[in-house]
Design an enzyme around this catalytic site. Structure first.
Site: not given
Ligand code: GLN
Length: 542
Positions: A384, A510, A512
Protein backbone atom coordinates in the site's frame (compact mmCIF):
# COMPACT_ATOMS: atom_id res chain seq x y z
CA UNK A 1 -28.30 -28.49 13.64
CA UNK A 2 -31.45 -26.43 14.15
CA UNK A 3 -30.17 -23.34 15.89
CA UNK A 4 -26.78 -22.12 16.97
CA UNK A 5 -25.28 -22.41 20.42
CA UNK A 6 -23.59 -19.37 21.94
CA UNK A 7 -20.37 -19.03 23.90
CA UNK A 8 -19.43 -15.73 25.51
CA UNK A 9 -15.87 -14.91 26.50
CA UNK A 10 -15.49 -12.21 29.15
CA UNK A 11 -12.32 -10.94 30.79
CA UNK A 12 -11.44 -9.97 34.32
CA UNK A 13 -8.60 -8.71 36.53
CA UNK A 14 -6.74 -6.94 33.73
CA UNK A 15 -6.90 -6.33 30.00
CA UNK A 16 -4.48 -7.90 27.49
CA UNK A 17 -4.95 -11.44 28.80
CA UNK A 18 -5.50 -12.69 25.27
CA UNK A 19 -9.26 -13.25 25.08
CA UNK A 20 -8.97 -13.19 21.29
CA UNK A 21 -6.43 -16.02 21.28
CA UNK A 22 -8.42 -18.11 23.75
CA UNK A 23 -11.60 -17.58 21.71
CA UNK A 24 -9.74 -18.43 18.48
CA UNK A 25 -8.12 -21.52 20.00
CA UNK A 26 -11.44 -22.82 21.32
CA UNK A 27 -13.03 -22.14 17.95
CA UNK A 28 -10.20 -24.03 16.24
CA UNK A 29 -10.73 -27.07 18.49
CA UNK A 30 -14.48 -27.06 17.86
CA UNK A 31 -13.94 -26.63 14.13
CA UNK A 32 -11.46 -29.54 14.21
CA UNK A 33 -14.27 -31.66 15.69
CA UNK A 34 -16.47 -30.89 12.71
CA UNK A 35 -18.57 -27.98 14.02
CA UNK A 36 -19.00 -24.81 11.98
CA UNK A 37 -17.91 -21.94 14.16
CA UNK A 38 -17.60 -18.18 13.91
CA UNK A 39 -16.31 -15.60 16.35
CA UNK A 40 -17.50 -12.05 16.84
CA UNK A 41 -16.08 -9.23 18.91
CA UNK A 42 -18.09 -6.62 20.81
CA UNK A 43 -16.03 -3.54 21.61
CA UNK A 44 -17.29 -1.15 24.28
CA UNK A 45 -15.86 2.06 22.78
CA UNK A 46 -17.96 4.77 21.16
CA UNK A 47 -16.22 4.96 17.77
CA UNK A 48 -18.47 3.37 15.14
CA UNK A 49 -15.47 1.28 14.14
CA UNK A 50 -11.69 1.40 14.71
CA UNK A 51 -11.11 2.88 11.23
CA UNK A 52 -10.67 6.38 12.61
CA UNK A 53 -8.35 5.27 15.43
CA UNK A 54 -4.66 6.07 15.38
CA UNK A 55 -2.72 2.76 15.28
CA UNK A 56 -0.99 3.77 18.54
CA UNK A 57 -4.42 3.57 20.23
CA UNK A 58 -5.56 0.16 19.21
CA UNK A 59 -3.02 -1.43 16.89
CA UNK A 60 -3.78 -2.42 13.34
CA UNK A 61 -7.17 -1.85 11.74
CA UNK A 62 -8.17 -5.16 10.19
CA UNK A 63 -10.21 -5.00 6.97
CA UNK A 64 -12.64 -7.74 5.93
CA UNK A 65 -13.75 -8.76 2.42
CA UNK A 66 -16.94 -6.72 2.74
CA UNK A 67 -14.90 -3.63 3.55
CA UNK A 68 -15.51 -3.41 7.30
CA UNK A 69 -12.75 -1.71 9.32
CA UNK A 70 -12.48 -3.89 12.39
CA UNK A 71 -10.58 -4.83 15.52
CA UNK A 72 -7.33 -6.72 15.05
CA UNK A 73 -8.73 -9.74 16.91
CA UNK A 74 -10.74 -10.52 13.77
CA UNK A 75 -7.39 -11.16 12.13
CA UNK A 76 -6.71 -13.89 14.69
CA UNK A 77 -10.16 -15.38 14.08
CA UNK A 78 -9.45 -15.62 10.35
CA UNK A 79 -5.87 -16.84 10.76
CA UNK A 80 -6.96 -19.64 13.11
CA UNK A 81 -10.20 -20.68 11.39
CA UNK A 82 -9.25 -19.97 7.78
CA UNK A 83 -12.72 -18.60 7.16
CA UNK A 84 -13.61 -14.98 6.37
CA UNK A 85 -15.29 -12.61 8.82
CA UNK A 86 -17.43 -9.57 7.97
CA UNK A 87 -18.93 -6.42 9.45
CA UNK A 88 -21.31 -8.57 11.48
CA UNK A 89 -18.31 -9.99 13.37
CA UNK A 90 -17.39 -6.66 14.96
CA UNK A 91 -19.82 -4.45 16.82
CA UNK A 92 -19.02 -1.40 18.94
CA UNK A 93 -21.04 0.61 21.43
CA UNK A 94 -20.99 3.39 18.84
CA UNK A 95 -22.57 1.15 16.20
CA UNK A 96 -25.25 -0.03 18.65
CA UNK A 97 -26.18 3.53 19.68
CA UNK A 98 -26.03 4.69 16.08
CA UNK A 99 -28.63 2.19 14.98
CA UNK A 100 -30.86 2.78 18.03
CA UNK A 101 -30.74 6.55 17.48
CA UNK A 102 -31.42 6.12 13.74
CA UNK A 103 -34.45 3.96 14.55
CA UNK A 104 -35.64 6.52 17.09
CA UNK A 105 -35.48 9.26 14.44
CA UNK A 106 -37.51 7.02 12.15
CA UNK A 107 -40.16 6.72 14.83
CA UNK A 108 -39.58 3.02 15.30
CA UNK A 109 -40.07 3.19 19.07
CA UNK A 110 -43.65 4.47 18.78
CA UNK A 111 -43.37 7.27 21.29
CA UNK A 112 -41.61 5.24 23.98
CA UNK A 113 -38.78 6.67 26.06
CA UNK A 114 -35.63 5.12 24.55
CA UNK A 115 -33.42 3.67 27.29
CA UNK A 116 -30.30 1.58 27.83
CA UNK A 117 -32.57 -1.20 29.05
CA UNK A 118 -34.39 -2.49 27.04
CA UNK A 119 -33.53 -0.64 23.82
CA UNK A 120 -29.74 -0.71 23.84
CA UNK A 121 -29.64 -4.21 25.33
CA UNK A 122 -32.20 -5.42 22.76
CA UNK A 123 -30.05 -4.02 19.97
CA UNK A 124 -27.02 -5.83 21.45
CA UNK A 125 -29.03 -9.06 21.66
CA UNK A 126 -30.10 -8.63 18.04
CA UNK A 127 -26.42 -8.42 17.12
CA UNK A 128 -25.54 -11.41 19.30
CA UNK A 129 -27.81 -13.65 17.20
CA UNK A 130 -27.30 -12.02 13.82
CA UNK A 131 -24.65 -14.54 12.71
CA UNK A 132 -26.31 -17.50 14.44
CA UNK A 133 -29.55 -16.78 12.62
CA UNK A 134 -27.92 -17.08 9.19
CA UNK A 135 -28.08 -20.85 9.76
CA UNK A 136 -24.44 -21.15 8.71
CA UNK A 137 -23.01 -21.84 12.14
CA UNK A 138 -23.39 -24.50 14.82
CA UNK A 139 -21.58 -22.35 17.36
CA UNK A 140 -21.11 -18.57 17.67
CA UNK A 141 -18.42 -17.33 20.03
CA UNK A 142 -18.77 -13.75 21.20
CA UNK A 143 -15.78 -12.02 22.74
CA UNK A 144 -16.73 -9.08 24.96
CA UNK A 145 -13.95 -6.48 24.83
CA UNK A 146 -12.64 -4.77 27.96
CA UNK A 147 -12.83 -5.99 31.54
CA UNK A 148 -15.81 -6.98 33.68
CA UNK A 149 -16.54 -4.03 35.96
CA UNK A 150 -15.77 -1.35 33.35
CA UNK A 151 -18.62 1.15 33.08
CA UNK A 152 -18.56 0.91 29.27
CA UNK A 153 -19.07 -2.83 29.06
CA UNK A 154 -22.07 -2.95 31.43
CA UNK A 155 -24.80 -2.94 28.73
CA UNK A 156 -23.03 -5.80 26.94
CA UNK A 157 -22.77 -7.84 30.14
CA UNK A 158 -26.42 -7.15 30.94
CA UNK A 159 -27.38 -8.24 27.41
CA UNK A 160 -25.42 -11.48 27.91
CA UNK A 161 -27.26 -12.10 31.20
CA UNK A 162 -30.63 -11.61 29.53
CA UNK A 163 -29.65 -13.66 26.49
CA UNK A 164 -28.50 -16.58 28.62
CA UNK A 165 -31.80 -16.45 30.46
CA UNK A 166 -33.77 -16.22 27.20
CA UNK A 167 -32.16 -19.21 25.47
CA UNK A 168 -31.45 -21.44 28.46
CA UNK A 169 -28.34 -22.87 30.07
CA UNK A 170 -27.55 -25.49 27.43
CA UNK A 171 -27.65 -22.99 24.63
CA UNK A 172 -25.38 -20.28 25.98
CA UNK A 173 -22.38 -20.46 28.29
CA UNK A 174 -19.95 -17.92 29.68
CA UNK A 175 -16.20 -18.45 29.82
CA UNK A 176 -14.42 -15.98 32.06
CA UNK A 177 -10.73 -15.34 31.42
CA UNK A 178 -8.76 -14.19 34.43
CA UNK A 179 -5.24 -13.87 35.75
CA UNK A 180 -3.67 -15.89 38.56
CA UNK A 181 -0.61 -13.82 39.50
CA UNK A 182 2.48 -15.38 41.05
CA UNK A 183 3.77 -13.41 44.02
CA UNK A 184 7.50 -13.88 44.16
CA UNK A 185 7.85 -12.66 47.74
CA UNK A 186 5.23 -15.15 48.95
CA UNK A 187 6.30 -17.84 46.49
CA UNK A 188 2.61 -18.43 45.73
CA UNK A 189 -0.02 -18.21 43.04
CA UNK A 190 -2.83 -15.93 44.16
CA UNK A 191 -6.53 -16.58 43.51
CA UNK A 192 -7.95 -13.45 45.17
CA UNK A 193 -8.08 -11.22 42.06
CA UNK A 194 -10.02 -13.97 40.26
CA UNK A 195 -12.39 -14.38 43.19
CA UNK A 196 -13.08 -10.64 43.09
CA UNK A 197 -13.56 -10.59 39.38
CA UNK A 198 -16.01 -13.51 39.49
CA UNK A 199 -17.88 -11.72 42.31
CA UNK A 200 -18.12 -8.68 40.07
CA UNK A 201 -19.59 -10.86 37.34
CA UNK A 202 -22.00 -12.44 39.83
CA UNK A 203 -23.18 -8.97 40.87
CA UNK A 204 -24.31 -8.47 37.29
CA UNK A 205 -26.23 -11.73 37.49
CA UNK A 206 -23.84 -13.91 35.52
CA UNK A 207 -22.39 -17.13 36.86
CA UNK A 208 -19.42 -18.08 34.66
CA UNK A 209 -19.55 -21.70 33.51
CA UNK A 210 -15.85 -22.07 32.89
CA UNK A 211 -12.81 -20.20 34.21
CA UNK A 212 -9.76 -19.92 32.00
CA UNK A 213 -6.83 -18.85 34.16
CA UNK A 214 -3.80 -17.15 32.65
CA UNK A 215 -0.77 -18.10 34.69
CA UNK A 216 3.01 -18.11 34.49
CA UNK A 217 3.20 -21.29 36.58
CA UNK A 218 1.25 -24.55 36.47
CA UNK A 219 -1.95 -24.46 38.54
CA UNK A 220 -1.68 -27.05 41.32
CA UNK A 221 -4.73 -29.09 42.31
CA UNK A 222 -5.26 -27.10 45.57
CA UNK A 223 -5.45 -23.84 43.65
CA UNK A 224 -7.96 -25.35 41.22
CA UNK A 225 -10.00 -26.63 44.16
CA UNK A 226 -9.95 -23.24 45.81
CA UNK A 227 -11.05 -21.49 42.62
CA UNK A 228 -13.84 -24.02 42.12
CA UNK A 229 -15.07 -23.56 45.68
CA UNK A 230 -15.04 -19.77 45.73
CA UNK A 231 -16.29 -19.23 42.20
CA UNK A 232 -19.04 -21.93 42.01
CA UNK A 233 -17.51 -23.77 39.08
CA UNK A 234 -16.77 -27.46 38.74
CA UNK A 235 -13.09 -28.23 39.31
CA UNK A 236 -12.91 -29.66 35.76
CA UNK A 237 -14.06 -26.29 34.51
CA UNK A 238 -11.01 -24.53 35.95
CA UNK A 239 -8.76 -24.38 32.92
CA UNK A 240 -5.08 -23.49 33.08
CA UNK A 241 -3.84 -21.18 30.33
CA UNK A 242 -0.08 -21.21 30.73
CA UNK A 243 2.15 -18.74 28.88
CA UNK A 244 2.87 -20.22 25.46
CA UNK A 245 5.91 -20.05 23.21
CA UNK A 246 3.70 -18.90 20.32
CA UNK A 247 0.00 -18.10 20.03
CA UNK A 248 -0.31 -21.09 17.70
CA UNK A 249 0.48 -23.45 20.61
CA UNK A 250 -2.61 -22.33 22.50
CA UNK A 251 -5.14 -24.63 20.76
CA UNK A 252 -3.04 -27.63 21.79
CA UNK A 253 -2.65 -26.33 25.35
CA UNK A 254 -6.43 -25.84 25.54
CA UNK A 255 -6.98 -29.32 24.21
CA UNK A 256 -4.71 -30.74 26.89
CA UNK A 257 -6.81 -28.92 29.49
CA UNK A 258 -9.98 -30.24 27.78
CA UNK A 259 -11.53 -26.81 27.33
CA UNK A 260 -13.38 -27.95 24.18
CA UNK A 261 -14.73 -31.04 25.93
CA UNK A 262 -16.02 -29.01 28.90
CA UNK A 263 -17.75 -26.60 26.52
CA UNK A 264 -19.42 -29.40 24.56
CA UNK A 265 -20.58 -31.18 27.71
CA UNK A 266 -22.08 -27.97 29.08
CA UNK A 267 -23.91 -27.30 25.82
CA UNK A 268 -25.02 -30.92 25.50
CA UNK A 269 -23.27 -31.38 22.17
CA UNK A 270 -21.55 -34.59 21.05
CA UNK A 271 -17.97 -34.84 22.22
CA UNK A 272 -17.01 -38.40 21.41
CA UNK A 273 -14.91 -37.48 18.37
CA UNK A 274 -11.36 -36.20 18.95
CA UNK A 275 -10.44 -32.99 17.11
CA UNK A 276 -8.46 -33.55 13.93
CA UNK A 277 -5.46 -31.27 14.31
CA UNK A 278 -3.08 -32.96 11.88
CA UNK A 279 -2.50 -29.96 9.60
CA UNK A 280 -2.19 -27.65 12.61
CA UNK A 281 0.46 -29.88 14.18
CA UNK A 282 2.27 -30.14 10.88
CA UNK A 283 2.40 -26.33 10.73
CA UNK A 284 3.75 -26.19 14.30
CA UNK A 285 6.37 -28.81 13.42
CA UNK A 286 7.62 -26.72 10.51
CA UNK A 287 7.44 -23.52 12.56
CA UNK A 288 9.57 -24.98 15.34
CA UNK A 289 12.16 -26.82 13.27
CA UNK A 290 13.41 -24.32 10.72
CA UNK A 291 16.38 -25.20 8.57
CA UNK A 292 16.92 -21.64 7.29
CA UNK A 293 16.97 -18.23 8.91
CA UNK A 294 16.52 -14.77 7.40
CA UNK A 295 16.22 -11.25 8.71
CA UNK A 296 13.72 -8.91 7.12
CA UNK A 297 13.73 -5.17 7.77
CA UNK A 298 10.20 -3.85 8.36
CA UNK A 299 10.24 -0.12 7.71
CA UNK A 300 7.31 1.79 9.17
CA UNK A 301 6.45 4.76 11.35
CA UNK A 302 4.49 2.93 14.06
CA UNK A 303 7.15 0.34 14.89
CA UNK A 304 7.12 1.24 18.61
CA UNK A 305 3.78 -0.55 18.75
CA UNK A 306 4.18 -3.94 17.10
CA UNK A 307 0.40 -4.48 17.09
CA UNK A 308 0.22 -1.80 14.41
CA UNK A 309 1.67 -4.37 11.98
CA UNK A 310 0.09 -7.49 13.52
CA UNK A 311 -1.10 -9.15 10.30
CA UNK A 312 2.23 -8.55 8.54
CA UNK A 313 4.14 -10.13 11.43
CA UNK A 314 1.78 -13.13 11.48
CA UNK A 315 1.95 -13.51 7.67
CA UNK A 316 5.74 -13.80 8.04
CA UNK A 317 5.26 -16.56 10.62
CA UNK A 318 2.98 -18.50 8.23
CA UNK A 319 5.28 -17.96 5.24
CA UNK A 320 8.37 -18.76 7.33
CA UNK A 321 6.88 -22.07 8.50
CA UNK A 322 5.95 -22.91 4.92
CA UNK A 323 9.58 -22.35 3.86
CA UNK A 324 10.91 -24.03 7.04
CA UNK A 325 12.66 -20.75 7.68
CA UNK A 326 12.84 -18.67 10.82
CA UNK A 327 11.98 -15.10 9.87
CA UNK A 328 13.43 -12.46 12.18
CA UNK A 329 11.84 -9.06 11.81
CA UNK A 330 14.10 -6.05 12.32
CA UNK A 331 11.76 -3.19 13.17
CA UNK A 332 13.11 -0.02 11.57
CA UNK A 333 11.56 3.37 12.29
CA UNK A 334 11.26 5.22 8.99
CA UNK A 335 12.06 8.53 10.69
CA UNK A 336 15.51 7.26 11.70
CA UNK A 337 16.48 6.43 8.10
CA UNK A 338 18.49 8.86 5.97
CA UNK A 339 20.41 8.11 2.75
CA UNK A 340 23.71 8.12 4.71
CA UNK A 341 22.83 5.44 7.26
CA UNK A 342 20.84 3.03 5.08
CA UNK A 343 23.87 0.97 4.07
CA UNK A 344 25.01 0.48 7.68
CA UNK A 345 21.52 -0.37 8.89
CA UNK A 346 20.71 -2.70 5.99
CA UNK A 347 24.06 -4.52 5.53
CA UNK A 348 22.84 -7.75 7.15
CA UNK A 349 19.25 -7.75 5.94
CA UNK A 350 17.94 -10.40 3.53
CA UNK A 351 14.89 -8.45 2.47
CA UNK A 352 13.02 -5.22 3.20
CA UNK A 353 9.29 -4.63 3.56
CA UNK A 354 8.00 -1.07 3.50
CA UNK A 355 4.76 -0.98 5.46
CA UNK A 356 1.35 0.61 4.90
CA UNK A 357 0.62 3.96 6.50
CA UNK A 358 -0.87 7.41 6.21
CA UNK A 359 0.50 10.94 5.93
CA UNK A 360 3.90 12.41 5.23
CA UNK A 361 5.83 11.58 8.37
CA UNK A 362 8.72 9.19 7.72
CA UNK A 363 8.33 9.24 3.92
CA UNK A 364 11.93 10.34 3.19
CA UNK A 365 13.26 7.38 5.20
CA UNK A 366 11.05 4.98 3.26
CA UNK A 367 12.20 6.41 -0.05
CA UNK A 368 15.88 6.19 0.98
CA UNK A 369 15.31 2.55 1.97
CA UNK A 370 13.68 1.72 -1.35
CA UNK A 371 16.42 3.39 -3.41
CA UNK A 372 19.03 1.32 -1.58
CA UNK A 373 17.27 -2.03 -2.03
CA UNK A 374 16.42 -1.28 -5.65
CA UNK A 375 20.00 -0.37 -6.54
CA UNK A 376 21.53 -3.20 -4.51
CA UNK A 377 19.08 -5.84 -5.70
CA UNK A 378 17.89 -6.75 -2.21
CA UNK A 379 14.41 -8.39 -2.15
CA UNK A 380 11.77 -5.70 -1.66
CA UNK A 381 8.10 -5.91 -0.82
CA UNK A 382 6.00 -2.72 -0.65
CA UNK A 383 2.48 -2.81 0.74
CA UNK A 384 0.00 0.00 0.00
CA UNK A 385 1.91 3.12 1.12
CA UNK A 386 5.06 1.00 0.65
CA UNK A 387 4.12 0.45 -3.00
CA UNK A 388 3.27 4.12 -3.45
CA UNK A 389 6.70 5.10 -2.05
CA UNK A 390 8.36 2.67 -4.49
CA UNK A 391 6.56 4.40 -7.37
CA UNK A 392 7.65 7.85 -6.13
CA UNK A 393 11.25 6.69 -5.63
CA UNK A 394 11.36 5.27 -9.16
CA UNK A 395 9.90 8.48 -10.60
CA UNK A 396 12.47 10.63 -8.83
CA UNK A 397 15.59 8.55 -9.28
CA UNK A 398 15.02 6.61 -12.51
CA UNK A 399 12.61 8.75 -14.52
CA UNK A 400 14.30 11.91 -13.28
CA UNK A 401 10.99 13.53 -12.33
CA UNK A 402 12.23 15.90 -9.72
CA UNK A 403 9.58 16.67 -7.13
CA UNK A 404 7.55 13.54 -7.87
CA UNK A 405 5.26 12.86 -4.91
CA UNK A 406 2.00 11.40 -3.79
CA UNK A 407 -0.83 13.93 -3.69
CA UNK A 408 -1.30 12.83 -0.07
CA UNK A 409 1.93 14.65 0.91
CA UNK A 410 1.60 17.68 -1.34
CA UNK A 411 -1.68 18.89 -2.80
CA UNK A 412 0.14 21.31 -5.18
CA UNK A 413 2.40 18.60 -6.64
CA UNK A 414 3.87 19.10 -10.14
CA UNK A 415 4.31 15.37 -10.63
CA UNK A 416 1.67 13.56 -8.56
CA UNK A 417 2.69 10.05 -9.67
CA UNK A 418 0.40 8.85 -6.92
CA UNK A 419 -2.87 10.76 -7.07
CA UNK A 420 -6.14 10.83 -5.23
CA UNK A 421 -8.69 8.38 -6.64
CA UNK A 422 -11.40 10.11 -8.65
CA UNK A 423 -14.24 8.90 -6.42
CA UNK A 424 -12.42 10.13 -3.30
CA UNK A 425 -12.26 13.76 -4.42
CA UNK A 426 -15.61 14.81 -2.97
CA UNK A 427 -15.32 12.76 0.19
CA UNK A 428 -15.26 14.90 3.33
CA UNK A 429 -16.11 12.41 6.09
CA UNK A 430 -13.27 10.32 7.44
CA UNK A 431 -14.96 7.19 8.81
CA UNK A 432 -15.51 4.26 6.45
CA UNK A 433 -14.96 6.35 3.31
CA UNK A 434 -11.72 4.92 1.90
CA UNK A 435 -11.65 2.34 -0.89
CA UNK A 436 -12.26 -0.63 1.38
CA UNK A 437 -12.50 -4.38 1.09
CA UNK A 438 -12.05 -6.95 -1.65
CA UNK A 439 -11.66 -5.91 -5.29
CA UNK A 440 -10.62 -7.99 -8.29
CA UNK A 441 -7.21 -7.76 -9.89
CA UNK A 442 -6.12 -9.21 -13.21
CA UNK A 443 -2.53 -10.41 -13.37
CA UNK A 444 -0.42 -10.27 -16.52
CA UNK A 445 0.79 -13.66 -17.70
CA UNK A 446 4.54 -14.11 -17.57
CA UNK A 447 4.98 -11.64 -14.71
CA UNK A 448 6.49 -12.43 -11.32
CA UNK A 449 3.02 -11.95 -9.78
CA UNK A 450 1.64 -14.57 -12.16
CA UNK A 451 4.41 -16.94 -11.18
CA UNK A 452 3.63 -16.28 -7.51
CA UNK A 453 -0.17 -16.62 -7.63
CA UNK A 454 -0.27 -19.20 -10.44
CA UNK A 455 -3.42 -17.58 -11.86
CA UNK A 456 -4.62 -14.40 -13.53
CA UNK A 457 -7.69 -13.53 -11.47
CA UNK A 458 -7.32 -12.68 -7.79
CA UNK A 459 -9.28 -10.80 -5.13
CA UNK A 460 -7.43 -8.80 -2.50
CA UNK A 461 -8.44 -6.40 0.27
CA UNK A 462 -7.90 -2.65 0.14
CA UNK A 463 -7.77 0.37 2.41
CA UNK A 464 -6.60 3.53 0.67
CA UNK A 465 -7.54 6.85 -0.95
CA UNK A 466 -4.65 7.31 -3.37
CA UNK A 467 -3.64 5.38 -6.48
CA UNK A 468 -1.00 5.06 -9.18
CA UNK A 469 -1.51 7.95 -11.64
CA UNK A 470 -2.07 6.25 -15.00
CA UNK A 471 -0.91 9.34 -16.93
CA UNK A 472 2.63 8.26 -16.09
CA UNK A 473 2.10 4.58 -16.86
CA UNK A 474 3.93 4.52 -20.17
CA UNK A 475 7.09 6.21 -18.90
CA UNK A 476 7.25 3.81 -15.95
CA UNK A 477 6.80 0.81 -18.18
CA UNK A 478 9.48 1.97 -20.63
CA UNK A 479 11.96 2.49 -17.80
CA UNK A 480 11.36 -0.97 -16.31
CA UNK A 481 8.73 -0.58 -13.58
CA UNK A 482 5.87 -2.71 -14.90
CA UNK A 483 2.27 -2.68 -13.76
CA UNK A 484 1.55 -6.41 -13.63
CA UNK A 485 -1.77 -6.35 -11.78
CA UNK A 486 -4.68 -4.15 -12.86
CA UNK A 487 -8.25 -3.83 -11.61
CA UNK A 488 -10.24 -5.02 -14.66
CA UNK A 489 -13.20 -2.73 -13.88
CA UNK A 490 -11.50 0.63 -13.56
CA UNK A 491 -7.89 0.20 -14.68
CA UNK A 492 -6.35 1.00 -11.27
CA UNK A 493 -2.81 -0.33 -10.91
CA UNK A 494 -2.73 -3.00 -8.22
CA UNK A 495 0.76 -4.49 -8.58
CA UNK A 496 4.08 -3.07 -9.81
CA UNK A 497 7.32 -4.98 -10.40
CA UNK A 498 10.81 -4.03 -11.53
CA UNK A 499 12.02 -6.09 -14.45
CA UNK A 500 15.72 -6.22 -13.75
CA UNK A 501 15.57 -7.01 -10.07
CA UNK A 502 15.45 -10.42 -8.41
CA UNK A 503 12.38 -9.60 -6.28
CA UNK A 504 10.89 -6.12 -6.27
CA UNK A 505 7.10 -6.18 -5.84
CA UNK A 506 4.77 -3.40 -4.71
CA UNK A 507 1.07 -4.01 -4.11
CA UNK A 508 -1.71 -1.47 -3.61
CA UNK A 509 -3.72 -4.00 -1.59
CA UNK A 510 -3.09 -5.72 1.75
CA UNK A 511 -2.11 -9.37 1.20
CA UNK A 512 -1.23 -9.74 4.91
CA UNK A 513 -4.95 -9.70 5.75
CA UNK A 514 -5.56 -12.94 3.90
CA UNK A 515 -2.68 -15.04 5.21
CA UNK A 516 -3.78 -17.90 7.46
CA UNK A 517 -2.09 -20.88 9.13
CA UNK A 518 -3.59 -23.27 6.59
CA UNK A 519 -3.17 -20.92 3.59
CA UNK A 520 -0.07 -18.76 3.97
CA UNK A 521 -0.21 -15.90 1.47
CA UNK A 522 1.74 -16.69 -1.74
CA UNK A 523 3.34 -13.22 -1.88
CA UNK A 524 4.78 -13.65 1.62
CA UNK A 525 5.80 -17.24 0.88
CA UNK A 526 7.72 -16.19 -2.23
CA UNK A 527 9.19 -13.08 -0.62
CA UNK A 528 10.62 -15.20 2.19
CA UNK A 529 11.90 -17.67 -0.41
CA UNK A 530 13.62 -14.81 -2.26
CA UNK A 531 15.13 -13.66 1.04
CA UNK A 532 16.49 -17.18 1.68
CA UNK A 533 18.06 -17.19 -1.80
CA UNK A 534 19.52 -13.74 -1.24
CA UNK A 535 20.91 -14.81 2.16
CA UNK A 536 22.62 -17.81 0.59
CA UNK A 537 24.16 -15.60 -2.10
CA UNK A 538 25.27 -13.08 0.53
CA UNK A 539 27.09 -15.86 2.42
CA UNK A 540 28.89 -17.00 -0.76
CA UNK A 541 30.01 -13.45 -1.59
CA UNK A 542 31.47 -13.14 1.89
N1 GLN B 1 -2.09 6.61 2.69
C1 GLN B 1 -2.17 5.83 1.50
C2 GLN B 1 -3.54 5.96 0.83
O1 GLN B 1 -4.48 6.35 1.45
C3 GLN B 1 -1.83 4.39 1.77
C4 GLN B 1 -2.79 3.70 2.68
C5 GLN B 1 -2.26 2.41 3.25
O2 GLN B 1 -1.05 2.17 3.29
N2 GLN B 1 -3.15 1.56 3.75
O3 GLN B 1 -3.67 5.66 -0.33
Amino acid sequence: MASAKYIFVTGGVTSSLGKGIIASSLAKLLQARGFTVTIQKFDPYINIDPGTLNPYEHGECYVTDDGAETDLDLGHYERFLNSPTSQANNVTTGRIYNSVITKERQGAYLGKTVQVIPHITDEIKRNICALGETGKYDIVITEIGGCVGDIESLPFIEAVRQFKWDVGANNAIVIHLTLIPYLKSAGELKTKPTQHSVKELLETGIQPDILVCRTERPLPQEIRKKLALFCNVHINSVIEAADAETIYDVPLLMKKEKLDERVLIKMKLPHDQEPNLESWKEFLGRLKNPSEEVTIGLVGKYVELRDAYKSIAEAFIHAGAHNECKVNIRWIHSETLVPDNVETLFHDLDGVLVAPGFGERGIDGKIAAIRFVRENKIPFFGICLGMQCAVVEFARNVLGLEGAVSREWNSQAIHPVIDMMEDQKNVTEKGGTMRLGAYPCEIKKGSKAYHIYGKTKIMERHRHRYEFNNQYLESFEKAGMIPTGINPDNGLVEIVEIKDHPWFVGVQFHPELKSTVVCPHPLFVQFVKAAVEYATKRMVVR
